[in-house]
Design an enzyme around this catalytic site. Structure first.
Site, PDB file in Angstrom:
ATOM      1  N   GLY A 150       1.913   1.175  -9.143  1.00 58.34           N
ATOM      2  CA  GLY A 150       1.827   0.079  -8.190  1.00 58.34           C
ATOM      3  C   GLY A 150       0.679   0.296  -7.228  1.00 58.34           C
ATOM      4  N   ASN A 151       0.388  -0.715  -6.467  1.00 55.94           N
ATOM      5  CA  ASN A 151      -0.720  -0.696  -5.514  1.00 55.94           C
ATOM      6  C   ASN A 151      -0.462   0.326  -4.412  1.00 55.94           C
ATOM      7  OD1 ASN A 151      -3.112  -1.458  -4.226  1.00 55.94           O
ATOM      8  ND2 ASN A 151      -2.672  -3.641  -4.399  1.00 55.94           N
ATOM      9  N   ILE A 152      -1.480   0.607  -3.627  1.00 59.22           N
ATOM     10  CA  ILE A 152      -1.294   1.378  -2.401  1.00 59.22           C
ATOM     11  C   ILE A 152      -0.331   0.591  -1.512  1.00 59.22           C
ATOM     12  CG2 ILE A 152      -2.463   2.399  -0.403  1.00 59.22           C
ATOM     13  CD1 ILE A 152      -5.073   2.222  -2.048  1.00 59.22           C
ATOM     14  N   GLY A 153       0.687   1.262  -0.989  1.00 54.08           N
ATOM     15  CA  GLY A 153       1.634   0.580  -0.123  1.00 54.08           C
ATOM     16  C   GLY A 153       2.732  -0.175  -0.844  1.00 54.08           C
ATOM     17  N   GLU A 209       2.861  11.917  -6.117  1.00 57.12           N
ATOM     18  CA  GLU A 209       1.410  11.882  -6.279  1.00 57.12           C
ATOM     19  C   GLU A 209       0.813  13.056  -5.508  1.00 57.12           C
ATOM     20  OE1 GLU A 209      -1.879   8.311  -6.346  1.00 57.12           O
ATOM     21  OE2 GLU A 209      -0.378   8.308  -4.753  1.00 57.12           O
ATOM     22  N   THR A 259       6.587   6.221  -3.191  1.00 55.61           N
ATOM     23  CA  THR A 259       7.261   7.409  -2.672  1.00 55.61           C
ATOM     24  C   THR A 259       8.697   7.090  -2.280  1.00 55.61           C
ATOM     25  OG1 THR A 259       5.147   8.282  -1.858  1.00 55.61           O
ATOM     26  CG2 THR A 259       7.153   9.250  -0.957  1.00 55.61           C
ATOM     27  N   THR A 260       8.911   5.938  -1.664  1.00 55.92           N
ATOM     28  CA  THR A 260      10.264   5.506  -1.302  1.00 55.92           C
ATOM     29  C   THR A 260      11.127   5.361  -2.547  1.00 55.92           C
ATOM     30  OG1 THR A 260       9.391   4.318   0.615  1.00 55.92           O
ATOM     31  CG2 THR A 260      11.607   3.731  -0.118  1.00 55.92           C
ATOM     32  N   GLU A 288      -6.415   6.057   5.402  1.00 54.54           N
ATOM     33  CA  GLU A 288      -6.313   4.665   4.976  1.00 54.54           C
ATOM     34  C   GLU A 288      -6.694   3.668   6.063  1.00 54.54           C
ATOM     35  OE1 GLU A 288      -2.604   5.431   1.840  1.00 54.54           O
ATOM     36  OE2 GLU A 288      -2.237   4.511   3.798  1.00 54.54           O
ATOM     37  N   GLU A 332       5.012   9.927  -9.865  1.00 56.33           N
ATOM     38  CA  GLU A 332       4.369   8.906  -9.047  1.00 56.33           C
ATOM     39  C   GLU A 332       2.918   8.771  -9.502  1.00 56.33           C
ATOM     40  OE1 GLU A 332       3.438   7.959  -4.318  1.00 56.33           O
ATOM     41  OE2 GLU A 332       4.395   9.843  -4.898  1.00 56.33           O
TER      42      GLU A 332
END
Length: 250
Positions: A27-30, A52, A34-35, A172, A104
């Site tokens: 998936g994209n950044i954000g 990651e 991780t969640t 970021e 991840e």
């Protein structure tokens, strides 16, 4: 890499037959990767969970490659992506006695999304891009990268951008919405429109949902993973959250 080359000459791939059922979280950044991974902490005695390797990227013998790449991509995109390839390959081939590995991101998203975007926006010169492609081809031919299921945390760029602002990671701080939009399109091309090679099935989750409402999506994916392992089969080709089906159909 000499061992991998030797295996290739013998007609086998390095690390082949050494890995359990492997799930890749993409998936994209954000997007909440991780969640999502934290959701499986309750099974940590039975599952190999690999985040990651961001901390490695932040400290390469005292050098923060991630920060340098964001600040000066023309100079640092090539060494950064070279190191990303190495660290992701280490995760892919890491030995484990667990019956399930959840990672991840992967070497595939590095290649099809991030490196491709760097080529398009000029951060990677053609010669740099060609060099990385040669590495990917060598890995593809010589090293077994286990991938049984991809969980795609599908997030709109606007939601991802707001989450990045809220978590306020120093590296970021300079990430623009346009960059997230570009990465989103590349993820869509790869995982929805299948314009890139795929060796496994894809389960699409609605990751725009907030933490209070995304539990149903997590549970749906959890059931799909464990059902696939118990039956020794892969899930249906593309399983999409009801709220996303119209978008996929377009």
């Amino acid at each position: 890499m000499a061992e991998a080359a030797s295996c290739a000459r013998k007609g086998t791939k390095y690390a082949e037959g050494t890995q359990p059922f492997t799930v890749l979280i993409e998936g994209n950044i954000g997007s909440g990767k991780t969640t999502y991974l934290n959701h499986f902490e309750k099974y940590k005695n039975d599952i190999c969970l690999l985040t990651e390797p961001v901390e490695k990227w932040r400290n390469v013998n005292g050098v923060n490659l991630l920060e340098l790449m964001y600040k000066d991509p023309k100079k640092w995109a090539m060494p950064f992506q070279s190191y990303v390839t190495l660290t992701m390959l280490q995760s892919h081939t890491a030995p484990t006695n667990k019956k399930l590995k959840i990672m991840e991101r992967s070497i595939f998203s590095a290649r099809y999304c991030f490196v491709e975007n760097m080529r398009r926006n000029g951060s990677l010169e053609q010669g740099m891009y060609n060099t990385l492609e040669e590495w990917y081809k060598f890995i593809e031919e010589s090293i077994h990268v286990q991938a049984d299921l991809i969980i795609y945390l599908r997030t709109s760029p606007e939601v991802a951008y707001e989450r990045i602002r809220q978590r306020a990671r120093s590296e970021e701080s300079c990430v623009p919405l346009k960059y997230l939009q570009e990465l989103h399109e590349l993820h869509e091309d790869w995982l929805i429109h299948q314009r890139r090679p795929q060796s496994c099935k894809v389960l699409v989750l609605d990751a725009d949902l907030n933490l209070e409402n995304i539990g149903t999506e997590y549970q749906r994916s959890e059931s799909s993973i464990f059902d696939a392992i118990s039956s020794n089969q892969q899930p249906s080709p593309v399983l999409v959250s009801p709220s996303k089906r119209q978008r996929v159909a377009r």
